[in-house]
Design a protein around this motif. Sequence first.
Motif, PDB file in Angstrom:
ATOM      1  N   GLU A 166      42.484 133.205  14.438  1.00  0.00           N
ATOM      2  CA  GLU A 166      41.895 134.536  14.534  1.00  0.00           C
ATOM      3  C   GLU A 166      41.592 135.101  13.153  1.00  0.00           C
ATOM      4  O   GLU A 166      40.545 135.720  12.943  1.00  0.00           O
ATOM      5  CB  GLU A 166      42.853 135.461  15.286  1.00  0.00           C
ATOM      6  CG  GLU A 166      42.287 136.844  15.538  1.00  0.00           C
ATOM      7  CD  GLU A 166      43.193 137.699  16.409  1.00  0.00           C
ATOM      8  OE1 GLU A 166      42.863 138.858  16.636  1.00  0.00           O
ATOM      9  OE2 GLU A 166      44.233 137.177  16.863  1.00  0.00           O
ATOM     10  N   HIS A 195      40.629 132.175  22.392  1.00  0.00           N
ATOM     11  CA  HIS A 195      41.890 132.885  22.139  1.00  0.00           C
ATOM     12  C   HIS A 195      41.654 134.368  21.863  1.00  0.00           C
ATOM     13  O   HIS A 195      42.434 135.220  22.281  1.00  0.00           O
ATOM     14  CB  HIS A 195      42.610 132.245  20.955  1.00  0.00           C
ATOM     15  CG  HIS A 195      43.918 132.891  20.623  1.00  0.00           C
ATOM     16  ND1 HIS A 195      45.020 132.808  21.439  1.00  0.00           N
ATOM     17  CD2 HIS A 195      44.293 133.656  19.558  1.00  0.00           C
ATOM     18  CE1 HIS A 195      46.023 133.476  20.899  1.00  0.00           C
ATOM     19  NE2 HIS A 195      45.604 134.006  19.767  1.00  0.00           N
ATOM     20  N   VAL A 196      40.559 134.678  21.173  1.00  0.00           N
ATOM     21  CA  VAL A 196      40.273 136.087  20.832  1.00  0.00           C
ATOM     22  C   VAL A 196      39.239 136.703  21.776  1.00  0.00           C
ATOM     23  O   VAL A 196      38.718 137.780  21.512  1.00  0.00           O
ATOM     24  CB  VAL A 196      39.793 136.203  19.363  1.00  0.00           C
ATOM     25  CG1 VAL A 196      40.871 135.729  18.415  1.00  0.00           C
ATOM     26  CG2 VAL A 196      38.508 135.426  19.127  1.00  0.00           C
ATOM     27  N   HIS A 197      38.922 135.994  22.859  1.00  0.00           N
ATOM     28  CA  HIS A 197      38.015 136.509  23.898  1.00  0.00           C
ATOM     29  C   HIS A 197      36.608 136.789  23.358  1.00  0.00           C
ATOM     30  O   HIS A 197      35.976 137.755  23.757  1.00  0.00           O
ATOM     31  CB  HIS A 197      38.594 137.770  24.546  1.00  0.00           C
ATOM     32  CG  HIS A 197      39.990 137.598  25.056  1.00  0.00           C
ATOM     33  ND1 HIS A 197      40.285 136.767  26.111  1.00  0.00           N
ATOM     34  CD2 HIS A 197      41.163 138.116  24.649  1.00  0.00           C
ATOM     35  CE1 HIS A 197      41.595 136.791  26.334  1.00  0.00           C
ATOM     36  NE2 HIS A 197      42.157 137.583  25.457  1.00  0.00           N
ATOM     37  N   ARG A 198      36.125 135.911  22.489  1.00  0.00           N
ATOM     38  CA  ARG A 198      34.753 136.015  22.003  1.00  0.00           C
ATOM     39  C   ARG A 198      33.871 135.138  22.904  1.00  0.00           C
ATOM     40  O   ARG A 198      33.412 134.058  22.521  1.00  0.00           O
ATOM     41  CB  ARG A 198      34.676 135.586  20.540  1.00  0.00           C
ATOM     42  CG  ARG A 198      35.545 136.416  19.600  1.00  0.00           C
ATOM     43  CD  ARG A 198      34.934 137.777  19.336  1.00  0.00           C
ATOM     44  NE  ARG A 198      33.780 137.651  18.468  1.00  0.00           N
ATOM     45  CZ  ARG A 198      33.838 137.712  17.137  1.00  0.00           C
ATOM     46  NH1 ARG A 198      35.006 137.915  16.533  1.00  0.00           N
ATOM     47  NH2 ARG A 198      32.745 137.603  16.402  1.00  0.00           N
TER      48      ARG A 198
END
Length: 386
Positions: A166, A195-198
């Motif tokens: 991240e 993982h960071v919802h991108r």
Amino acid sequence: MKYAWIIVLLLIAGLFIGPLWDGNTGYVLIAVGNYTIETSLVAAVILLVLAVLVLRVIWSFIMRLVRGTAWGMRWFGQRRTSKAQQAVTDGAKALVHGDPRSASSAFNRSWQLRHDGTVALFASYAAAANEDYAQAREWLQHAPNPTELQLAETLFTLQQHPEQAEQRLSELQELRRQHPQHPQLLRLALQAYEHVHRWDEVLVALPDAQRLAVLSATALSELKERAYRERFLAVGREGPPALAAFWKSLARDERRSASIRQAYIGVLKTYQLLDAADKVAARGLKRGDLKLAQLLDKQLLVPGVELRDYLQGQLKQHPEDGLLLQAMGQIAMATNEWSLAERALRRASELVPSRRVWLDLAQVYTAQGNSQAALAAYEKAELGTN
């Protein structure tokens, strides 16, 4: 070093003093034709050592002269190059056979013979495969290209510490622009984006992921479905018209993709747009874009008119198709037709027993108040047997 010399001198002194003290120095007799040479054992050993040393000095002198000539330099250079290339070949074979330790040793031999930056990169990769990241970074110092050094350093760091993805997202994106064909970099980027919802970045990277085969077919399909589901959910917050418009804006191949269509049906169910979900599911099944087994497992069927008509028509042609019976059972559950659901699911459990069938049947028995049968169905679902 001085202690080593002391030990050597003591050994030499022992060779002389020991036999003299004992009074028996021993002898060596050398006979060549009519000539004989007799000497003590100690003297013979010393002469032999001196002879070896002299021969080594002479041989080194001769080799130095040979290496100084154009022919000698060319011969020794070709010999070292050939050995270095053979070591690289051995290392590559070891990597192919999943033996990074042997590969690392072979690349190290090659580097000792010829300092080649490409060999250093191979050695770095082998060290990383052994999870020896300190050694991998040390090899990288000999990399021929600074860009490759940065790329490999990032890859090693994220392999060792994936939680840092991240914080290094912008760096990953820049490296992706510089190395669009690098599969390992793409795999790490996808993990970071997820993982960071991108999800928008995931969607952009999906064609490359498929082309470079960085994920298995199943994993790629699941990731595509998750990414499109999140995209549909975001658009759906603007209202049903926006969601329908976005679906129609997709290319025809995208709308026919099973993963994308399943994601869309799931979001339609989430927003209670059941008529639209019914049409999308039924038409996908009719065209062969969707598999009934997937819809059953993900519980994406809805009690719509078009879907029910399709399933009933198929059942008339294939009355003993377990999947069709299971699908009719799920639709009957959605409309609280418990008796119909029980008959369909019980027959489906005989034809195509699965965990999903038993769980659905347990839910039907619970709704009917038959707790004993529900418990038995739950137990079979856990065992995965019929």
